[in-house]
Enzyme design. Structure first.
Site, mmCIF file in Angstrom:
data_model
loop_
_atom_site.group_PDB
_atom_site.id
_atom_site.type_symbol
_atom_site.label_atom_id
_atom_site.label_comp_id
_atom_site.label_asym_id
_atom_site.label_seq_id
_atom_site.Cartn_x
_atom_site.Cartn_y
_atom_site.Cartn_z
ATOM 1 N N ASP A 90 0.828 -1.211 0.000
ATOM 2 C CA ASP A 90 0.000 0.000 0.000
ATOM 3 C C ASP A 90 0.866 1.266 0.000
ATOM 4 O OD1 ASP A 90 -2.280 -1.528 0.034
ATOM 5 O OD2 ASP A 90 -2.665 -1.309 2.166
ATOM 6 N N LYS B 24 -14.634 -5.024 5.759
ATOM 7 C CA LYS B 24 -13.879 -5.372 4.552
ATOM 8 C C LYS B 24 -13.242 -6.739 4.774
ATOM 9 C CE LYS B 24 -10.608 -3.775 1.163
ATOM 10 N NZ LYS B 24 -9.654 -4.899 1.247
HETATM 11 P P1 NAD Z 1 -8.774 -4.143 -1.964
HETATM 12 O O1 NAD Z 1 -8.628 -5.485 -1.348
HETATM 13 O O2 NAD Z 1 -8.110 -3.021 -1.268
HETATM 14 O O3 NAD Z 1 -10.325 -3.775 -2.164
HETATM 15 C C1 NAD Z 1 -11.178 -4.380 -3.118
HETATM 16 C C2 NAD Z 1 -11.632 -5.722 -2.705
HETATM 17 O O4 NAD Z 1 -12.201 -5.680 -1.424
HETATM 18 C C3 NAD Z 1 -12.751 -6.300 -3.542
HETATM 19 O O5 NAD Z 1 -12.279 -6.822 -4.730
HETATM 20 C C4 NAD Z 1 -13.287 -7.353 -2.614
HETATM 21 O O6 NAD Z 1 -12.599 -8.554 -2.821
HETATM 22 C C5 NAD Z 1 -12.913 -6.860 -1.248
HETATM 23 N N1 NAD Z 1 -14.040 -6.631 -0.339
HETATM 24 C C6 NAD Z 1 -14.117 -7.136 0.916
HETATM 25 N N2 NAD Z 1 -15.236 -6.772 1.513
HETATM 26 C C7 NAD Z 1 -15.932 -6.006 0.632
HETATM 27 C C8 NAD Z 1 -17.183 -5.339 0.682
HETATM 28 N N3 NAD Z 1 -17.944 -5.365 1.772
HETATM 29 N N4 NAD Z 1 -17.581 -4.645 -0.412
HETATM 30 C C9 NAD Z 1 -16.800 -4.583 -1.506
HETATM 31 N N5 NAD Z 1 -15.596 -5.191 -1.618
HETATM 32 C C10 NAD Z 1 -15.159 -5.898 -0.553
HETATM 33 O O7 NAD Z 1 -8.330 -4.143 -3.411
HETATM 34 P P2 NAD Z 1 -7.590 -5.216 -4.266
HETATM 35 O O8 NAD Z 1 -7.444 -4.559 -5.578
HETATM 36 O O9 NAD Z 1 -8.214 -6.555 -4.185
HETATM 37 O O10 NAD Z 1 -6.226 -5.400 -3.549
HETATM 38 C C11 NAD Z 1 -5.427 -4.366 -3.226
HETATM 39 C C12 NAD Z 1 -4.896 -4.680 -1.856
HETATM 40 O O11 NAD Z 1 -4.380 -6.002 -1.823
HETATM 41 C C13 NAD Z 1 -3.783 -3.755 -1.542
HETATM 42 O O12 NAD Z 1 -4.260 -2.605 -0.889
HETATM 43 C C14 NAD Z 1 -2.880 -4.616 -0.705
HETATM 44 O O13 NAD Z 1 -3.272 -4.446 0.644
HETATM 45 C C15 NAD Z 1 -3.178 -6.015 -1.163
HETATM 46 N N6 NAD Z 1 -2.113 -6.477 -2.070
HETATM 47 C C16 NAD Z 1 -1.003 -6.932 -1.481
HETATM 48 C C17 NAD Z 1 0.051 -7.373 -2.265
HETATM 49 C C18 NAD Z 1 1.279 -7.894 -1.581
HETATM 50 O O14 NAD Z 1 2.223 -8.243 -2.270
HETATM 51 N N7 NAD Z 1 1.286 -7.976 -0.274
HETATM 52 C C19 NAD Z 1 -0.039 -7.330 -3.660
HETATM 53 C C20 NAD Z 1 -1.199 -6.860 -4.226
HETATM 54 C C21 NAD Z 1 -2.228 -6.428 -3.430
#
Ligand code: NAD
Length: 335
Positions: free
Chosen positions: A37, A116
């Protein structure tokens, strides 16, 4: 030697693309989410400062990663987007102000406040109330066909019950592994001398994206619906409901919806919800990494629309990071 903004941007993109691949495709992250992030925000900041350098292949413009070739592919006719993040009350206030300015709204929004869930997003398609297909989010436009695996999750109804179910209904939600099941699974793995999963999200993703559904069937997965995609609704009643009421309707059709979801009036109440859930985080049966605050009114949602990778009418209000890099690096990952 100091890097130019162009070089910094390019370096961050390469790094984030690699982390994305490890996280979404291999289910094997090598850095904690908080670090991901941080780099992501740094890239966003640089791109805001130098808009001419924004390109469509930047991780800030895209969702997730392409589906794995070993699964057949499913096109999402309504894309499955990500969410923008807020990390503190100031970010959250800016989110509300942006929306208020855009809509020229003097009053308060009604917000649907949701935990979430830390799992992975899926879309489940029902035709005439019968489950016909399920897919992962993938890159938002193309996901993996995981129908057989989803069918093994007991919480997911194979057939909906009740009245006035739309002819076509795509239910969107999160597949996750409750903490008790996660502990059990890892204890078993330890006893058998196998690798343990790094965290419940990693375990859920690894369990759901198995080519053999018999393996998925043995994993303690759970599902909560939090939205809808395509709806073909002759009676047109479901269409007219607000987001929160739609979720209540999904529940009456037999779909599990998180019991912590609340409809609140105004920014202060949404903030209070965030603090309440943060306080009770450790008592919940599943892992969450924040709350999602959504404008509930569909007309307002439509007027607000979307930016590149996320709706303007919702935000992931993240909790302060719990995990440290060392925790992740000490764990032997299971892919
Ligand atoms: P996100 O996880 O920040 O948010 C979107 C996701 O939230 C949706 O696709 C859904 O799966 C989830 N979600 C859970 N509850 C929900 C609700 N009530 N309503 C709607 N959505 C809900 O976004 P993302 O694009 O999936 O992932 C990005 C995040 O993943 C980053 O912020 C990071 O924290 C993590 N990430 C980590 C790495 C790593 O290498 N550690 C790599 C990529 C992403």
């Amino acid at each position: 030697m100091n890097l130019s903004p162009e070089q910094q941007i390019s370096q961050l993109r390469t790094q984030l693309a690699e982390y994305n691949y490890q996280y979404y495709v291999l289910d094997a992250p090598t850095v904690p989410d908080a670090e991901y992030d941080r780099l992501f925000r740094e890239l966003q900041r640089l791109e805001q400062q130098y808009p001419a350098l924004i390109s469509s292949d930047s991780p800030t413009q895209r969702v997730g990663a392409a589906p794995l070739a070993k699964f057949s592919q499913v096109q999402h006719s309504i894309p499955m987007l990500s969410l923008d993040n807020a990390f503190d009350a100031t970010d959250f206030a800016s989110f509300v102000k942006r929306m208020r300015d855009r809509l020229d709204l003097a009053g308060e929004f009604r917000f649907c406040c949701e935990p979430k869930l830390d799992g992975l997003a899926v879309s489940i398609r029902y035709e005439n109330g019968v489950l016909v297909q399920a897919a992962t989010r993938g890159d938002g436009y193309t996901g993996e066909d995981i129908t057989s695996n989803i069918r093994t999750i007991r919480a997911v109804p194979l057939k909906l019950k009740g009245e006035q179910i739309p002819a076509v209904l795509e239910v969107r939600g999160e597949v996750f592994m409750p903490l008790a099941g996660f502990e059990q699974l890892n204890n078993l793995a330890r006893q058998q001398g196998e690798k343990v999963f790094a965290n419940p999200r990693n375990a859920a993703a690894g369990s759901l994206r198995q080519l053999d559904p018999a393996i998925t069937a043995t994993r303690p997965l759970m599902f909560y619906a939090y939205g809808v995609g395509v709806i073909e609704d002759n009676a047109n009643q479901f269409n007219n409901l607000c987001h929160y009421t739609r979720l209540q309707q999904l529940k009456t059709w037999g779909l599990p919806v998180c019991p912590e979801i609340r409809l609140v009036e105004g920014e202060a109440a949404a903030l209070a919800y965030y603090h309440d859930i943060l306080d009770r985080r450790s008592q919940l049966a599943y892992e969450i990494d924040g709350v999602v605050i959504k404008v509930s009114d569909l007309t307002q949602q439509q007027a607000l629309g979307f930016v590149a990778r996320a709706p303007r009418w919702a935000i992931a209000f993240k909790f302060p990071a719990q995990e440290m890099i060392t925790t992740l690096l000490e764990v032997d990952f299971q892919v």
